[in-house]
Design a protein around this motif. Sequence first.
Motif, mmCIF file in Angstrom:
data_model
loop_
_atom_site.group_PDB
_atom_site.id
_atom_site.type_symbol
_atom_site.label_atom_id
_atom_site.label_comp_id
_atom_site.label_asym_id
_atom_site.label_seq_id
_atom_site.Cartn_x
_atom_site.Cartn_y
_atom_site.Cartn_z
ATOM 1 N N GLY A 17 0.107 -0.883 -0.538
ATOM 2 C CA GLY A 17 -0.228 -0.071 -0.043
ATOM 3 C C GLY A 17 0.368 1.060 0.060
ATOM 4 N N PHE A 18 0.550 2.535 -0.998
ATOM 5 C CA PHE A 18 1.154 4.097 -0.428
ATOM 6 C C PHE A 18 0.108 5.210 0.452
ATOM 7 N N ALA A 19 0.476 5.706 0.237
ATOM 8 C CA ALA A 19 -0.157 7.009 0.442
ATOM 9 C C ALA A 19 1.032 8.426 0.722
ATOM 10 N N ASN A 20 0.130 9.251 0.239
ATOM 11 C CA ASN A 20 0.836 10.605 0.306
ATOM 12 C C ASN A 20 0.415 11.796 1.304
ATOM 13 N N CYS A 21 0.546 11.829 2.178
ATOM 14 C CA CYS A 21 -0.310 12.703 3.055
ATOM 15 C C CYS A 21 0.587 14.120 3.499
ATOM 16 N N LYS A 22 -0.427 15.055 3.715
ATOM 17 C CA LYS A 22 0.225 16.445 4.365
ATOM 18 C C LYS A 22 -0.299 16.626 6.234
ATOM 19 N N ALA A 23 0.727 17.728 6.400
ATOM 20 C CA ALA A 23 0.578 18.132 7.489
ATOM 21 C C ALA A 23 0.982 19.734 8.001
ATOM 22 N N SER A 24 1.376 19.771 9.624
ATOM 23 C CA SER A 24 2.515 20.930 9.255
ATOM 24 C C SER A 24 2.880 21.090 9.968
ATOM 25 N N GLU A 25 3.038 19.207 10.402
ATOM 26 C CA GLU A 25 4.279 18.781 11.560
ATOM 27 C C GLU A 25 4.786 17.228 10.437
ATOM 28 N N VAL A 26 6.067 16.769 10.370
ATOM 29 C CA VAL A 26 6.683 16.053 9.569
ATOM 30 C C VAL A 26 5.897 14.718 10.288
ATOM 31 N N THR A 56 5.485 -6.304 -17.418
ATOM 32 C CA THR A 56 4.535 -5.688 -17.809
ATOM 33 C C THR A 56 5.069 -4.410 -17.688
ATOM 34 N N ILE A 57 4.466 -3.189 -18.135
ATOM 35 C CA ILE A 57 4.920 -2.025 -18.900
ATOM 36 C C ILE A 57 3.239 -0.856 -17.760
ATOM 37 N N GLY A 58 3.452 -0.190 -16.894
ATOM 38 C CA GLY A 58 2.709 0.234 -16.680
ATOM 39 C C GLY A 58 2.770 2.101 -16.399
ATOM 40 N N LYS A 59 1.310 2.549 -16.502
ATOM 41 C CA LYS A 59 2.186 4.260 -17.201
ATOM 42 C C LYS A 59 1.204 5.433 -16.084
ATOM 43 N N PHE A 60 2.120 5.833 -15.664
ATOM 44 C CA PHE A 60 1.095 6.931 -14.711
ATOM 45 C C PHE A 60 1.563 8.508 -15.427
ATOM 46 N N GLY A 61 0.948 9.332 -16.184
ATOM 47 C CA GLY A 61 1.266 10.551 -16.197
ATOM 48 C C GLY A 61 2.551 10.819 -17.188
ATOM 49 N N HIS A 112 2.617 1.050 -9.355
ATOM 50 C CA HIS A 112 1.255 0.159 -9.196
ATOM 51 C C HIS A 112 0.049 -0.295 -10.591
ATOM 52 N N VAL A 113 0.306 0.564 -11.808
ATOM 53 C CA VAL A 113 -0.228 0.423 -12.767
ATOM 54 C C VAL A 113 0.268 -0.902 -12.742
ATOM 55 N N ALA A 114 1.954 -1.268 -13.148
ATOM 56 C CA ALA A 114 2.184 -2.172 -13.489
ATOM 57 C C ALA A 114 1.525 -3.482 -12.883
ATOM 58 N N LEU A 115 1.691 -3.048 -11.052
ATOM 59 C CA LEU A 115 1.907 -4.783 -10.475
ATOM 60 C C LEU A 115 0.211 -4.927 -10.399
ATOM 61 N N SER A 116 -0.231 -3.745 -11.121
ATOM 62 C CA SER A 116 -2.174 -4.579 -11.057
ATOM 63 C C SER A 116 -2.763 -5.373 -11.900
ATOM 64 N N GLN A 117 -1.715 -5.083 -13.188
ATOM 65 C CA GLN A 117 -1.699 -5.460 -15.385
ATOM 66 C C GLN A 117 -1.324 -6.678 -15.237
#
Length: 156
Positions: A17-26, A56-61, A112-117
């Motif tokens: 799993g992966f995530a990108n979150c923001k907060a005022s403190e590290v 497999t090839i995964g493309k994002f952006g 993630h796209v590559a592994l999903s395929q």
Amino acid sequence: MKFSALVVVGNGKGKYGFANCKASEVPDAIKKSVAKAARNTYQFEIVKNDSIAHETIGKFGATSVFLKPAPEGTGIIAGGPVRAILELSGVKNVVSKVYGAKSAVNIIQATHVALSQLKSYRKVWELRGKTVHEVTPTEVAAKVAFNKRFQRKEGK
């Protein structure tokens, strides 16, 4: 000012799993990212030599990630973000190459796209309308050998 934390989690058995979150403190940003990554997990099948099933090839952006299975003992030949996902998910032998933009977020999404395929042996046969028990490698070899013998006897 806000801090961003990109986190990857995994169980070493094909789940990540992966995530990108923001907060005022590290520390808060890291805590939020870990919690979100643990909630949003994905799974794929690891084959016998601790590798992936097929290329497999995964493309994002603007980013493309190429993943290729490798023989046992090769290790993970990959850059930082790709290596993080593959190591934490339990893959031990794979070769990868990143093309295009080198943003860590885009690389992780493309991986993630590559592994999903990826498709398992069983899934491929289901897509072809057969069951795995119907066609296994030993049965296929026996049928081919039988057909060859039968054709040779008829031709004589």
